[in-house]
Design a protein around this motif. Structure first.
Motif, PDB file in Angstrom:
ATOM      1  N   ARG A  19      45.735  31.287  31.316  1.00  0.00           N
ATOM      2  CA  ARG A  19      45.568  30.663  32.634  1.00  0.00           C
ATOM      3  C   ARG A  19      46.127  31.549  33.731  1.00  0.00           C
ATOM      4  NH1 ARG A  19      46.432  24.155  31.920  1.00  0.00           N
ATOM      5  NH2 ARG A  19      44.923  23.907  30.231  1.00  0.00           N
ATOM      6  N   ASP A  20      47.286  32.133  33.492  1.00  0.00           N
ATOM      7  CA  ASP A  20      47.895  33.041  34.458  1.00  0.00           C
ATOM      8  C   ASP A  20      46.987  34.259  34.682  1.00  0.00           C
ATOM      9  OD1 ASP A  20      50.204  33.861  36.114  1.00  0.00           O
ATOM     10  OD2 ASP A  20      50.416  35.443  34.601  1.00  0.00           O
ATOM     11  N   HIS A  21      46.467  34.813  33.615  1.00  0.00           N
ATOM     12  CA  HIS A  21      45.571  35.961  33.695  1.00  0.00           C
ATOM     13  C   HIS A  21      44.338  35.630  34.540  1.00  0.00           C
ATOM     14  CE1 HIS A  21      43.262  39.473  32.431  1.00  0.00           C
ATOM     15  NE2 HIS A  21      42.298  38.659  32.055  1.00  0.00           N
ATOM     16  N   LEU A  22      43.750  34.474  34.313  1.00  0.00           N
ATOM     17  CA  LEU A  22      42.546  34.097  35.055  1.00  0.00           C
ATOM     18  C   LEU A  22      42.844  33.859  36.534  1.00  0.00           C
ATOM     19  CD1 LEU A  22      40.870  31.791  32.393  1.00  0.00           C
ATOM     20  CD2 LEU A  22      40.211  34.125  33.034  1.00  0.00           C
ATOM     21  N   LEU A  23      43.988  33.249  36.828  1.00  0.00           N
ATOM     22  CA  LEU A  23      44.383  33.062  38.229  1.00  0.00           C
ATOM     23  C   LEU A  23      44.578  34.417  38.907  1.00  0.00           C
ATOM     24  CD1 LEU A  23      46.895  30.083  37.962  1.00  0.00           C
ATOM     25  CD2 LEU A  23      44.605  30.039  38.999  1.00  0.00           C
ATOM     26  N   LYS A  25      43.067  37.061  38.235  1.00  0.00           N
ATOM     27  CA  LYS A  25      41.741  37.662  38.431  1.00  0.00           C
ATOM     28  C   LYS A  25      41.000  37.024  39.601  1.00  0.00           C
ATOM     29  CE  LYS A  25      39.298  39.388  35.230  1.00  0.00           C
ATOM     30  NZ  LYS A  25      38.570  39.927  34.094  1.00  0.00           N
ATOM     31  N   GLY A  26      41.585  35.976  40.189  1.00  0.00           N
ATOM     32  CA  GLY A  26      40.998  35.371  41.377  1.00  0.00           C
ATOM     33  C   GLY A  26      40.229  34.085  41.155  1.00  0.00           C
ATOM     34  N   TYR A  27      40.192  33.595  39.932  1.00  0.00           N
ATOM     35  CA  TYR A  27      39.523  32.316  39.684  1.00  0.00           C
ATOM     36  C   TYR A  27      40.421  31.189  40.177  1.00  0.00           C
ATOM     37  CZ  TYR A  27      36.593  35.152  36.665  1.00  0.00           C
ATOM     38  OH  TYR A  27      35.754  36.124  36.182  1.00  0.00           O
ATOM     39  N   THR A  28      39.845  30.248  40.925  1.00  0.00           N
ATOM     40  CA  THR A  28      40.666  29.175  41.489  1.00  0.00           C
ATOM     41  C   THR A  28      40.103  27.786  41.263  1.00  0.00           C
ATOM     42  OG1 THR A  28      39.588  29.422  43.643  1.00  0.00           O
ATOM     43  CG2 THR A  28      41.638  30.660  43.286  1.00  0.00           C
ATOM     44  N   HIS A  29      38.852  27.669  40.930  1.00  0.00           N
ATOM     45  CA  HIS A  29      38.269  26.348  40.707  1.00  0.00           C
ATOM     46  C   HIS A  29      38.547  25.904  39.272  1.00  0.00           C
ATOM     47  CE1 HIS A  29      36.017  27.824  44.203  1.00  0.00           C
ATOM     48  NE2 HIS A  29      36.106  26.561  44.584  1.00  0.00           N
ATOM     49  N   VAL A  30      39.050  24.691  39.110  1.00  0.00           N
ATOM     50  CA  VAL A  30      39.499  24.210  37.806  1.00  0.00           C
ATOM     51  C   VAL A  30      38.373  24.234  36.771  1.00  0.00           C
ATOM     52  CG1 VAL A  30      40.435  22.227  36.558  1.00  0.00           C
ATOM     53  CG2 VAL A  30      41.363  22.853  38.784  1.00  0.00           C
ATOM     54  N   LYS A  31      37.187  23.810  37.156  1.00  0.00           N
ATOM     55  CA  LYS A  31      36.074  23.803  36.206  1.00  0.00           C
ATOM     56  C   LYS A  31      35.761  25.228  35.739  1.00  0.00           C
ATOM     57  CE  LYS A  31      31.448  21.953  35.572  1.00  0.00           C
ATOM     58  NZ  LYS A  31      30.361  21.184  36.168  1.00  0.00           N
ATOM     59  N   GLN A  32      35.773  26.166  36.654  1.00  0.00           N
ATOM     60  CA  GLN A  32      35.526  27.562  36.329  1.00  0.00           C
ATOM     61  C   GLN A  32      36.659  28.122  35.454  1.00  0.00           C
ATOM     62  OE1 GLN A  32      35.752  30.350  39.620  1.00  0.00           O
ATOM     63  NE2 GLN A  32      33.940  31.426  38.857  1.00  0.00           N
ATOM     64  N   LEU A  33      37.886  27.790  35.803  1.00  0.00           N
ATOM     65  CA  LEU A  33      39.036  28.235  35.011  1.00  0.00           C
ATOM     66  C   LEU A  33      38.926  27.744  33.574  1.00  0.00           C
ATOM     67  CD1 LEU A  33      41.854  27.690  37.630  1.00  0.00           C
ATOM     68  CD2 LEU A  33      41.307  29.862  36.530  1.00  0.00           C
ATOM     69  N   HIS A  34      38.573  26.480  33.424  1.00  0.00           N
ATOM     70  CA  HIS A  34      38.459  25.906  32.083  1.00  0.00           C
ATOM     71  C   HIS A  34      37.379  26.614  31.270  1.00  0.00           C
ATOM     72  CE1 HIS A  34      38.573  23.043  28.830  1.00  0.00           C
ATOM     73  NE2 HIS A  34      37.272  22.870  28.958  1.00  0.00           N
ATOM     74  N   SER A  35      36.213  26.815  31.868  1.00  0.00           N
ATOM     75  CA  SER A  35      35.125  27.450  31.119  1.00  0.00           C
ATOM     76  C   SER A  35      35.451  28.899  30.777  1.00  0.00           C
ATOM     77  CB  SER A  35      33.802  27.352  31.880  1.00  0.00           C
ATOM     78  OG  SER A  35      33.840  28.131  33.051  1.00  0.00           O
TER      79      SER A  35
END
Length: 124
Positions: A19-23, A25-35
């Protein structure tokens, strides 16, 4: 600790790192983060990661022991995953849990190898 306890804490730590890695990378929308997170944290991904590490002799003896202790030998698997894949995935989580609890300096290395493996698209 027994292997499944190691897998329990390893699962939580690995998930947090992803989750930290994805944040980062600039992902911020929860649905996108989950997928996106599923790509890194699914049983299939974890089983492939640990198999790659075994095949390439990346793991040290104590990490292999943690892996063996953590393999959940459930014959039914979980969530449409066969038992062998699920066992490898819980073994992977056990390695992470072991390294976390031991405050081992290889923890970040193993997590980074895992992330890079997934991002390179080396899954079989």
């Amino acid at each position: 600790m027994n292997g499944l306890t190691l897998a329990y804490i390893g699962d939580a730590y690995y998930e947090l790192q992803i989750r930290d890695h994805l944040l980062n990378k600039g992902y911020t929308h929860v649905k996108q983060l989950h997928s996106k997170a599923i790509k890194y944290t699914s049983s299939i991904a974890q089983a492939n990661i640990v198999q790659m590490m075994i095949d390439n002799n990346i793991l040290l003896e104590d990490e292999i022991n943690a892996y063996k202790r953590g393999r959940n030998n459930s014959t039914s698997g979980r969530k449409n995953v066969d038992g062998e894949t699920y066992a490898k995935a819980t073994g992977f989580e056990s390695i992470i849990g072991y390294l976390y609890l031991e405050k081992n300096n290889r923890l970040d290395l193993i997590v980074n190898i895992s992330i890079n493996y997934i991002e390179k698209g080396d899954l079989q």
